[in-house]
Design a protein around this motif. Structure first.
Motif, PDB file in Angstrom:
ATOM      1  N   TYR A   1      32.073  44.667  32.499  1.00  0.00           N
ATOM      2  CA  TYR A   1      32.987  45.419  31.639  1.00  0.00           C
ATOM      3  C   TYR A   1      33.912  44.483  30.867  1.00  0.00           C
ATOM      4  CZ  TYR A   1      31.209  49.400  34.233  1.00  0.00           C
ATOM      5  OH  TYR A   1      30.379  50.338  34.798  1.00  0.00           O
ATOM      6  N   TYR A   2      33.567  43.183  30.840  1.00  0.00           N
ATOM      7  CA  TYR A   2      34.198  42.166  29.999  1.00  0.00           C
ATOM      8  C   TYR A   2      35.595  41.744  30.436  1.00  0.00           C
ATOM      9  CZ  TYR A   2      30.060  43.599  27.772  1.00  0.00           C
ATOM     10  OH  TYR A   2      28.739  43.911  27.589  1.00  0.00           O
ATOM     11  N   GLN A   3      35.913  41.998  31.725  1.00  0.00           N
ATOM     12  CA  GLN A   3      37.165  41.450  32.246  1.00  0.00           C
ATOM     13  C   GLN A   3      36.921  40.017  32.709  1.00  0.00           C
ATOM     14  OE1 GLN A   3      40.523  43.562  34.479  1.00  0.00           O
ATOM     15  NE2 GLN A   3      39.401  42.596  36.162  1.00  0.00           N
ATOM     16  N   THR A   4      37.837  39.148  32.389  1.00  0.00           N
ATOM     17  CA  THR A   4      37.769  37.770  32.870  1.00  0.00           C
ATOM     18  C   THR A   4      38.182  37.747  34.339  1.00  0.00           C
ATOM     19  OG1 THR A   4      40.068  37.214  32.345  1.00  0.00           O
ATOM     20  CG2 THR A   4      38.436  36.988  30.558  1.00  0.00           C
ATOM     21  N   ASN A   5      38.253  36.559  34.905  1.00  0.00           N
ATOM     22  CA  ASN A   5      38.703  36.448  36.300  1.00  0.00           C
ATOM     23  C   ASN A   5      40.195  36.739  36.457  1.00  0.00           C
ATOM     24  OD1 ASN A   5      38.901  33.811  34.859  1.00  0.00           O
ATOM     25  ND2 ASN A   5      39.928  33.165  36.738  1.00  0.00           N
ATOM     26  N   ILE A   6      40.899  36.892  35.339  1.00  0.00           N
ATOM     27  CA  ILE A   6      42.322  37.249  35.360  1.00  0.00           C
ATOM     28  C   ILE A   6      42.460  38.724  34.998  1.00  0.00           C
ATOM     29  CG2 ILE A   6      44.610  36.768  34.409  1.00  0.00           C
ATOM     30  CD1 ILE A   6      43.388  34.479  36.068  1.00  0.00           C
ATOM     31  N   PRO A   7      42.907  39.581  35.912  1.00  0.00           N
ATOM     32  CA  PRO A   7      43.063  41.005  35.610  1.00  0.00           C
ATOM     33  C   PRO A   7      43.936  41.223  34.373  1.00  0.00           C
ATOM     34  CG  PRO A   7      43.332  40.620  37.956  1.00  0.00           C
ATOM     35  CD  PRO A   7      43.283  39.264  37.308  1.00  0.00           C
ATOM     36  N   GLY A   8      43.487  42.142  33.527  1.00  0.00           N
ATOM     37  CA  GLY A   8      44.253  42.453  32.324  1.00  0.00           C
ATOM     38  C   GLY A   8      43.868  41.618  31.115  1.00  0.00           C
ATOM     39  N   VAL A   9      43.006  40.617  31.306  1.00  0.00           N
ATOM     40  CA  VAL A   9      42.537  39.804  30.177  1.00  0.00           C
ATOM     41  C   VAL A   9      41.026  39.975  30.048  1.00  0.00           C
ATOM     42  CG1 VAL A   9      42.391  37.511  29.152  1.00  0.00           C
ATOM     43  CG2 VAL A   9      44.379  38.119  30.545  1.00  0.00           C
ATOM     44  N   TYR A  10      40.584  40.369  28.865  1.00  0.00           N
ATOM     45  CA  TYR A  10      39.188  40.655  28.598  1.00  0.00           C
ATOM     46  C   TYR A  10      38.674  39.757  27.470  1.00  0.00           C
ATOM     47  CZ  TYR A  10      40.492  44.887  31.163  1.00  0.00           C
ATOM     48  OH  TYR A  10      40.966  45.752  32.112  1.00  0.00           O
ATOM     49  N   ALA A  11      37.358  39.618  27.365  1.00  0.00           N
ATOM     50  CA  ALA A  11      36.766  38.837  26.282  1.00  0.00           C
ATOM     51  C   ALA A  11      35.440  39.470  25.873  1.00  0.00           C
ATOM     52  CB  ALA A  11      36.558  37.387  26.704  1.00  0.00           C
ATOM     53  N   ILE A  12      35.188  39.480  24.569  1.00  0.00           N
ATOM     54  CA  ILE A  12      33.978  40.101  24.027  1.00  0.00           C
ATOM     55  C   ILE A  12      33.425  39.263  22.876  1.00  0.00           C
ATOM     56  CG2 ILE A  12      34.659  42.458  24.649  1.00  0.00           C
ATOM     57  CD1 ILE A  12      35.540  42.848  21.726  1.00  0.00           C
ATOM     58  N   GLY A  13      32.191  39.552  22.489  1.00  0.00           N
ATOM     59  CA  GLY A  13      31.618  38.950  21.286  1.00  0.00           C
ATOM     60  C   GLY A  13      31.037  37.568  21.502  1.00  0.00           C
ATOM     61  N   ASP A  14      31.057  36.772  20.448  1.00  0.00           N
ATOM     62  CA  ASP A  14      30.390  35.468  20.465  1.00  0.00           C
ATOM     63  C   ASP A  14      30.981  34.501  21.477  1.00  0.00           C
ATOM     64  OD1 ASP A  14      29.028  36.574  18.375  1.00  0.00           O
ATOM     65  OD2 ASP A  14      29.671  35.138  16.856  1.00  0.00           O
ATOM     66  N   MET A  15      32.178  34.783  21.980  1.00  0.00           N
ATOM     67  CA  MET A  15      32.825  33.860  22.918  1.00  0.00           C
ATOM     68  C   MET A  15      32.409  34.098  24.374  1.00  0.00           C
ATOM     69  SD  MET A  15      36.702  35.412  22.824  1.00  0.00           S
ATOM     70  CE  MET A  15      37.386  33.937  23.539  1.00  0.00           C
ATOM     71  N   VAL A  16      31.562  35.096  24.624  1.00  0.00           N
ATOM     72  CA  VAL A  16      31.079  35.351  25.982  1.00  0.00           C
ATOM     73  C   VAL A  16      29.562  35.188  26.000  1.00  0.00           C
ATOM     74  CG1 VAL A  16      32.993  36.937  26.423  1.00  0.00           C
ATOM     75  CG2 VAL A  16      30.784  37.858  25.699  1.00  0.00           C
ATOM     76  N   PRO A  17      28.950  35.001  27.190  1.00  0.00           N
ATOM     77  CA  PRO A  17      27.494  34.872  27.264  1.00  0.00           C
ATOM     78  C   PRO A  17      26.796  36.123  26.713  1.00  0.00           C
ATOM     79  CG  PRO A  17      28.501  34.136  29.308  1.00  0.00           C
ATOM     80  CD  PRO A  17      29.600  34.775  28.506  1.00  0.00           C
ATOM     81  N   GLY A  18      25.617  35.924  26.184  1.00  0.00           N
ATOM     82  CA  GLY A  18      24.885  37.043  25.575  1.00  0.00           C
ATOM     83  C   GLY A  18      24.575  36.710  24.130  1.00  0.00           C
ATOM     84  N   GLN A  19      23.813  37.591  23.473  1.00  0.00           N
ATOM     85  CA  GLN A  19      23.419  37.333  22.087  1.00  0.00           C
ATOM     86  C   GLN A  19      24.633  37.356  21.168  1.00  0.00           C
ATOM     87  OE1 GLN A  19      21.973  39.500  24.245  1.00  0.00           O
ATOM     88  NE2 GLN A  19      19.850  39.951  23.692  1.00  0.00           N
ATOM     89  N   ALA A  20      24.752  36.333  20.331  1.00  0.00           N
ATOM     90  CA  ALA A  20      25.878  36.232  19.390  1.00  0.00           C
ATOM     91  C   ALA A  20      25.538  37.003  18.116  1.00  0.00           C
ATOM     92  CB  ALA A  20      26.180  34.770  19.087  1.00  0.00           C
ATOM     93  N   LEU A  21      25.667  38.322  18.186  1.00  0.00           N
ATOM     94  CA  LEU A  21      25.328  39.202  17.075  1.00  0.00           C
ATOM     95  C   LEU A  21      26.452  40.200  16.862  1.00  0.00           C
ATOM     96  CD1 LEU A  21      21.644  39.923  18.170  1.00  0.00           C
ATOM     97  CD2 LEU A  21      22.352  38.427  16.288  1.00  0.00           C
ATOM     98  N   ALA A  22      26.674  40.584  15.614  1.00  0.00           N
ATOM     99  CA  ALA A  22      27.775  41.496  15.296  1.00  0.00           C
ATOM    100  C   ALA A  22      27.650  42.815  16.039  1.00  0.00           C
ATOM    101  CB  ALA A  22      27.817  41.739  13.781  1.00  0.00           C
ATOM    102  N   HIS A  23      26.433  43.382  16.079  1.00  0.00           N
ATOM    103  CA  HIS A  23      26.279  44.687  16.723  1.00  0.00           C
ATOM    104  C   HIS A  23      26.452  44.595  18.234  1.00  0.00           C
ATOM    105  CE1 HIS A  23      22.310  42.946  15.702  1.00  0.00           C
ATOM    106  NE2 HIS A  23      21.892  43.363  16.887  1.00  0.00           N
ATOM    107  N   VAL A  24      26.178  43.430  18.793  1.00  0.00           N
ATOM    108  CA  VAL A  24      26.434  43.232  20.223  1.00  0.00           C
ATOM    109  C   VAL A  24      27.934  43.209  20.477  1.00  0.00           C
ATOM    110  CG1 VAL A  24      26.171  41.634  22.166  1.00  0.00           C
ATOM    111  CG2 VAL A  24      24.257  42.031  20.605  1.00  0.00           C
ATOM    112  N   ALA A  25      28.672  42.477  19.648  1.00  0.00           N
ATOM    113  CA  ALA A  25      30.130  42.408  19.793  1.00  0.00           C
ATOM    114  C   ALA A  25      30.760  43.787  19.692  1.00  0.00           C
ATOM    115  CB  ALA A  25      30.719  41.480  18.726  1.00  0.00           C
ATOM    116  N   SER A  26      30.277  44.595  18.753  1.00  0.00           N
ATOM    117  CA  SER A  26      30.836  45.942  18.574  1.00  0.00           C
ATOM    118  C   SER A  26      30.581  46.820  19.798  1.00  0.00           C
ATOM    119  CB  SER A  26      30.221  46.598  17.329  1.00  0.00           C
ATOM    120  OG  SER A  26      30.596  45.919  16.158  1.00  0.00           O
ATOM    121  N   LYS A  27      29.377  46.743  20.364  1.00  0.00           N
ATOM    122  CA  LYS A  27      29.082  47.548  21.546  1.00  0.00           C
ATOM    123  C   LYS A  27      29.845  47.039  22.758  1.00  0.00           C
ATOM    124  CE  LYS A  27      27.120  50.851  23.812  1.00  0.00           C
ATOM    125  NZ  LYS A  27      27.604  52.244  23.613  1.00  0.00           N
ATOM    126  N   GLU A  28      29.986  45.719  22.875  1.00  0.00           N
ATOM    127  CA  GLU A  28      30.794  45.165  23.965  1.00  0.00           C
ATOM    128  C   GLU A  28      32.231  45.661  23.855  1.00  0.00           C
ATOM    129  OE1 GLU A  28      28.331  40.992  24.761  1.00  0.00           O
ATOM    130  OE2 GLU A  28      30.142  40.985  23.505  1.00  0.00           O
TER     131      GLU A  28
END
Length: 468
Positions: free
Chosen positions: A295-322
């Motif tokens: 669900y894109y939470q980092t190891n620090i509660p309350g801080v999340y990350a999405i899109g090209d900066m996380v593992p997974g395909q670096a695509l615009a539609h992926v970032a939007s769904k994330e």
């Protein structure tokens, strides 16, 4: 200011996250250091498609006689092509501004940085610093062009994708290093406008993430267009040569020197994770990416990350769904959303490359399916056998489908041809619904269309071909 959610970055991950958060009732702000819409709207997906459309129109005019049309002489006005592309990008960025206002999202212009847990420091262009608080912070800072140690981007002799979109004049010759989506799209654009283009690819084939049959077909078509292709090759060094460059290229048979006006480095992207305050909070990263849960939470509660900066395909539609999954999971935790969202299936992400002909794919390649232990049924239908493609004068390419022989599961689809990026969603939806080959064949496809070629390819796979 105090917010429920602060999003850092306003690309297709960030601005979507902000809108969905506002829709769920969170008081939301978004931080952007340059232009709303991020790289995708301003320097990536959208303006490149505008450039490619101009190239396509030029091709139409140049081949007008094949359609029975006398169009006369034609040439590209390079400055006007660039200007149109920038105008399209500016319009889209203004559209995001409107969406922020419509959804009552505060826009904080400047560079965002995690100051401490629940605090974001924003430094504007004049150096003024403001501190904002938020219960939840979503990082969506995207990525930039990756630089090789021996191929530093100077913006003049060695350029990245941003410079390639706004060159002051059209180069007579160009070396494109890398044959992923960015590389082959710019290769098509410049070659169509008359630039002599050479692609240098380190791996054994171009568009290396695609099915091998796709790579072979694109190489054949590009060579026919006059694009020179070198695989199993690497640019070792680049030196200025008066108004141009000399590139030393290592090949399987030895080292050669190529000369060109400019070198375009298209060797991938690097995530923007620097200067965000990750270290101060102890946020875990690996191989240049921020580590997150489903669900894109980092190891620090309350801080999340999405899109090209996380593992997974670096695509615009992926970032939007994330972004949607991240915010809806947050909404569920805060009792603002009825259920936990379903995590993304990264094996069912469509990939699209907008060269000409276009490439679209999803799921397993034939090789990957076999390596995964599947016994496969493969069908390939050439657009040369399609009535609609023949009428449109777009007979290059094919549709290739891969099915599990045992259960009929749709494992993957790989296409190269005109407008195939508009067709791939059929496979994505069918795979999501766990559709079998028989259910697709039992669904009536409209005729004449390019999309019916998917059905035709399935018929080939199962020995029921009608049109081949």
């Amino acid at each position: 200011m105090a917010y429920d959610v602060i999003v850092i970055g306003s690309g297709p991950g960030g601005y979507v996250a902000a809108i969905r958060a506002s829709q769920l009732g969170f008081k939301t702000a978004i931080v952007e250091r340059e232009s709303l819409g991020g790289i995708c709207l301003n320097w990536g997906c959208i303006p490149t498609k505008a450039l490619l459309k101009s190239a396509q129109i030029l091709e139409y005019i140049q081949h007008a006689k094949t359609y029975g049309i006398n169009a006369g002489e034609s040439s590209a006005d390079f400055d006007a092509v660039i200007k149109r592309s920038r105008g399209v990008a500016d319009k889209m960025s203004k559209g995001v501004q409107f969406l922020m206002k419509k959804n009552k999202i505060d826009v904080l212009m400047g560079s965002g940085k995690l100051k401490s847990k629940g605090q974001v420091e924003v430094t504007d262009k004049d150096g003024k610093v403001a501190l904002h608080e938020a219960k939840s912070i979503i990082l969506a800072t995207g990525a930039r062009a990756r630089e090789l140690p021996n191929l530093k981007i100077d913006g003049k002799k060695v350029i990245g994708y941003r410079e390639a979109m706004v060159l002051p004049k059209q180069p007579k010759s160009m070396i494109v290093v890398g044959s992923g989506a960015i590389g082959v799209e710019f290769a098509y654009f410049y070659a169509t406008l008359g630039t002599k283009v050479t692609i240098v690819e380190f791996l054994p084939r171009i568009v290396p993430v695609e099915d091998e049959d796709i790579s072979k077909e694109l190489e054949k078509i590009y060579k026919k267009k006059g694009i020179e292709i070198m695989v199993n090759a690497s640019v070792e060094s680049v030196e200025g040569n008066g108004d141009g460059v000399k590139a030393k290229v290592k090949t399987a048979t030895g080292e050669i020197t190529l000369e060109a006006d400019v070198v375009l480095s298209a060797v991938g992207i690097a995530a923007n994770i620097e200067n965000l305050g990750l270290e101060a909070l102890g946020i875990k990263t690996d191989k240049g990416k921020v580590l997150v849960d489903k669900y894109y939470q980092t190891n620090i509660p309350g801080v999340y990350a999405i899109g090209d900066m996380v593992p997974g395909q670096a695509l615009a539609h992926v970032a939007s769904k994330e972004a949607i999954v991240c915010v809806e999971a947050l909404g569920y935790n805060e009792k603002k959303y009825a259920h936990k969202p379903e995590p993304i299936d990264y094996m069912n992400i469509p990939g699209c490359t907008y060269c000409a002909p276009e490439i679209a794919s999803v799921g397993y390649t034939e090789k990957a399916a076999k390596e995964a232990g599947y016994e496969v049924k493969v069908g390939k239908f050439p657009f040369s056998a399609s009535g609609k493609a023949s009428a449109a004068g777009a007979t290059e390419g094919f549709v290739k489908v891969i099915f599990d022989a045992k259960y009929g599961e749709w494992l993957g689809t790989h296409m190269i041809g005109a407008n195939v990026t508009e067709i791939i969603a059929q496979t994505v939806t069918a795979r999501k619904l766990e559709t079998t080959y028989q259910e697709v064949l039992d669904s009536i496809h409209p005729h004449p269309t390019m999309s019916e070629s998917v059905k035709d390819a399935i018929e080939v796979a199962y020995g029921e071909a009608i049109h081949l």
